[in-house]
Each structure stands twice: as structure tokens, then as C-alpha cells.
Design a protein around this motif. Structure first.
Motif, PDB file in Angstrom:
ATOM      1  N   THR A 189      68.746  61.964  91.451  1.00 26.35           N
ATOM      2  CA  THR A 189      67.814  62.986  90.778  1.00 26.35           C
ATOM      3  C   THR A 189      68.285  64.105  90.890  1.00 26.35           C
ATOM      4  N   VAL A 190      67.377  65.113  90.037  1.00 23.94           N
ATOM      5  CA  VAL A 190      67.350  66.506  90.001  1.00 23.94           C
ATOM      6  C   VAL A 190      67.084  66.905  91.461  1.00 23.94           C
ATOM      7  N   ARG A 191      66.146  66.382  92.041  1.00 24.63           N
ATOM      8  CA  ARG A 191      65.586  66.710  93.405  1.00 24.63           C
ATOM      9  C   ARG A 191      66.817  66.636  94.530  1.00 24.63           C
ATOM     10  N   LYS A 192      67.261  65.112  94.357  1.00 24.46           N
ATOM     11  CA  LYS A 192      68.209  65.034  95.262  1.00 24.46           C
ATOM     12  C   LYS A 192      69.460  65.920  95.407  1.00 24.46           C
ATOM     13  N   ILE A 193      69.971  66.096  93.939  1.00 23.42           N
ATOM     14  CA  ILE A 193      71.201  67.050  93.919  1.00 23.42           C
ATOM     15  C   ILE A 193      70.848  68.372  94.403  1.00 23.42           C
ATOM     16  N   LYS A 194      69.502  69.036  94.016  1.00 21.59           N
ATOM     17  CA  LYS A 194      69.207  70.082  94.393  1.00 21.59           C
ATOM     18  C   LYS A 194      69.242  70.272  96.041  1.00 21.59           C
ATOM     19  N   GLU A 195      69.034  69.301  96.956  1.00 18.68           N
ATOM     20  CA  GLU A 195      69.198  69.140  98.361  1.00 18.68           C
ATOM     21  C   GLU A 195      70.658  69.053  98.713  1.00 18.68           C
ATOM     22  N   LEU A 196      71.274  68.578  97.648  1.00 18.83           N
ATOM     23  CA  LEU A 196      72.770  68.635  97.887  1.00 18.83           C
ATOM     24  C   LEU A 196      73.616  69.901  97.733  1.00 18.83           C
TER      25      LEU A 196
END
Length: 391
Positions: A111-118
Motif C-alpha cells: 500500500t501507499v502507507r507501507k511504501i511510505k514507511e519503507l
């Protein structure tokens, strides 16, 4: 309207440099209906080149992604999409509802949120590779030293695969995506990767860690054999396509320096280069009309992604690099239920790569004439074998 005697062309064509797809694509788009080609053993398949028609092919439920159907196109015996008995879990070769079982489990990881965390990890990887290039002097092969290691480091860390083995994966992937490889070479390369991942999953079962493979094992929605195929797919797609996008994008940005630093370049570069032109193979499982042409059940279809993304009916002046255009409707990531699962990760990697590379090495330039660069004219995925640069 159905064309009684469709035009037949040789295929695949050769790209005409950067970033243009084979010039024959324009002729294919201009013809009424569709055109046909042959992929060995007299197997006839349809080529779909117009943007609207490609999106229709990629969403019509009468058209299948499953390679076990008779008539499914393949570049050689093992080229293209592996069958479930070859690689369990290769979900891009599945249709709903089976395809949805795998995608539902994987979507929360991309998700966009997961990739932001990455993003901090991606930034760390990018900075580390630039540090290594600068420490080595003032020249580099941007493919081997940067474009390939960055996504390889990111996807191996995400999956929980030791990066020390990256050369093994990269070498086997090159065999899988090259038209020059024999059927036996492709088959052997796939089996080597699958055996490695199967052993790694056995280790994860005994000693789970904070990584994607361990989380997917804990989810319990896939068998270990299916998870091996999923991991193989993510590992190959997660480094090869992104590496090609990065290196081609550097060439285009150096030729258009006024756009360096503008985040809009990522979407336009994806459309312009369309590196995964030939991966969305399909077959009709019922009679269906596409672009005014009747396709009968059992006939293969190849939607040409690069042709669709260079269709002037969808993109004004498609050969021009224009990040200001509204290009979000491109099909570089496919379309419909099979749209690329990792697209948010690819976008983040490309954005961070271009911003950081040109900030830290503002005098970067290509160290050879562009027309003499070793482009991947021999592969299913377009890109560069090497990119000599200096600063």
C-alpha cells in the motif's frame, strides 16, 4: 465489423532506440481491426496496439491470463508465463477468483502507507550506492553499480532474502528474460531460483523474522510451495523492471535537464519507456470482439504495452518527453485486476533515485554516444546492459 483477412506481421520488432517502441507499432495501430503474427509452430496470435483496445483486453473476463489454456502465446516452451505445475503461486498466470486469493494477501504489503514507511530504507540504499560510486573514482557503470543494486537491495531486504546472493538471482533472471536463451536454459534457471527460495522458506518456517516471507508464512493463506512461486515472482519483478526504468530514465533526464528535480518525471518516464512491453500475454476463452475484430476462443493475444502508451489517441505527441502532461492513464503497470502489485514501490524508488542522484552528482554525464549504448534489444524487458557514466 470483422476483418475477413487480417494483416500478418513478423514479431517481435526491434525498438528504435530511446525511448521509442518498434516503428511497426504505429502501422499496427493505424490498421482497421487487429493484426496477427506467428510465434513458432504456426501458432497464430493477435497483436493489440491501440490504448483503448489494450485496456479492454486487460479487463475482459472472456480473456484469460492462464497459460494452460490452449492457444496461449509463449516465446519458446518456457518463455512467457509458467504454468501452475511449473511454478505454483505464479499468480499473474491465474484468473479470478484464484488470482484474488494471492493478491488479497499481498496487497496490504504494498500500500501507499507501507511504501511510505519503507522510504527511509530506500533512501539509505540509494545513498549507500552513491557513496560507493564516489569512493571508487569519477566513472562508473550506472547499471552494475547503481540501477541494478538499488532495487535488488530493496526487494531482498523486504522479502528477507540474503543480498549476498543477489548475483545469483540477477544472473538467473537475465536468462529468463532473454530471447537468446534456449528453452532448456530458461527452464534450468527457473528451477535453480525456485529451489533456492524453497530452502529459504524452510529456514523461515523454523526461524521467522521481520520480513515479508515470514509474514506471508504466518498468514497461512498459501502453501509453502505456492509461497516459493510468489517469492520468485516478486524477486524477479522487483529488481529487473525497476533497474531498467532507472537507467533509461537517467538517459532521458540528462537529455532534458530542465525537468530534473520535478516529481512528475516518474509517471512520464514509465509511460515513455514502457519497459515491460511483452509481459501481458493472454488467450480468449470465449469469442470476443476487440477493436472491431472477432477473436475466437482458443486464440492467443499479446497486448502491446509500449504501443498503447505511444498511441496519439490517448497521449498528444507521445514520442515527446513531457512530464507536464496528465499521463496517469498509461498502462506501463498493466490495467485491471492484474495491474502491477508493486507499482507504489517502483514509483518511490524512481523518485528517490533521480532526486538523490542528481543532487549528489550534479555533473553526471554519459561517457559514450547514446546510439552506441548496449540496449536490451534481445529481451522481453527493455533496458540497458550497461551505462558508462562520468562526473
Amino acid at each position: 465489423m470483422t476483418i475477413a483477412e487480417p494483416h500478418t506481421v513478423d514479431f517481435p520488432g526491434r525498438r528504435a532506440g530511446v525511448p521509442f517502441p518498434p516503428p511497426e507499432y504505429a502501422d499496427i495501430r493505424a490498421r482497421p481491426g487487429l493484426v496477427r503474427t506467428s510465434l513458432g509452430a504456426d501458432a497464430k496470435v493477435w497483436l493489440v496496439a491501440r490504448h483503448e483496445d489494450v485496456r479492454t483486453v486487460l479487463t475482459d473476463r472472456r480473456i484469460s491470463s492462464n497459460p494452460t489454456h490452449s492457444g496461449f502465446p509463449a516465446f519458446g516452451r518456457t518463455g512467457g508465463v509458467p504454468a501452475p505445475d511449473q511454478v505454483p503461486g505464479w499468480f499473474v498466470g491465474m484468473d479470478p477468483p484464484e488470482h484474488g486469493r494471492f493478491r488479497k494477501t499481498l496487497i496490504p504489503e504494498f500500500t501507499v502507507r507501507k511504501i511510505k514507511e519503507l522510504r527511509p530504507e530506500i533512501q539509505r540504499v540509494v545513498d549507500g550506492r552513491i557513496d560507493a560510486m564516489l569512493a571508487a573514482g569519477n566513472t562508473a557503470d550506472l547499471v552494475a553499480d547503481f540501477a541494478l543494486p538499488v532495487p535488488s537491495l530493496v526487494i531482498t531486504a523486504l522479502l528477507g532474502v540474503p543480498y549476498a546472493d543477489h548475483e545469483f538471482f540477477e544472473a538467473k533472471t537475465r536468462v529468463l528474460v532473454s530471447f537468446a536463451s534456449t528453452d532448456d536454459e530458461r527452464e534450468a534457471a527457473g528451477k535453480h531460483i525456485l529451489r533456492y527460495i524453497t530452502r529459504l522458506i524452510t529456514i523461515k518456517q523454523q526461524r521467522p523474522a521481520d520480513d515479508l516471507l515470514s509474514r506471508l508464512l504466518a498468514a497461512g493463506t498459501m502453501t509453502p510451495q505456492e509461497l516459493s512461486g510468489v517469492a520468485m515472482l516478486l524477486l524477479i519483478a522487483g529488481h529487473e523492471t525497476t533497474a531498467n526504468n532507472i537507467s533509461l530514465g537517467v538517459i532521458t533526464l540528462l537529455a532534458n535537464p530542465g525537468w530534473i528535480g520535478d516529481e512528475r518525471v516518474v509517471e512520464e518516464l514509465l509511460r515513455l519507456h514502457s519497459v515491460a512491453d511483452l509481459v501481458a500475454l493472454r488467450v480468449a476463452v470465449e469469442d470476443v470482439e476487440i477493436g472491431g475484430q472477432l477473436i475466437k476462443a482458443g486464440e492467443g493475444i499479446i497486448p502491446l504495452v509500449a504501443a498503447a502508451n505511444h498511441d496519439s489517441g490517448a497521449f498528444a505527441g507521445p514520442a515527446q518527453f513531457d512530464p507536464a502532461r496528465a499521463a496517469r492513464h498509461h498502462v506501463a503497470f498493466g490495467y485491471g485486476v492484474h495491474q502491477c502489485l508493486g507499482q507504489n514501490l517502483v514509483r518511490a524508488e524512481m523518485e528517490i533515485v533521480y532526486r538523490t542522484l542528481f543532487e549528489r552528482i550534479p555533473t553526471l554525464e554519459i561517457a559514450a554516444p547514446v546510439e552506441e549504448l548496449p540496449f536490451k534489444y534481445d529481451g522481453i524487458l527493455f533496458g540497458l546492459h550497461a551505462l558508462p557514466v562520468k562526473w
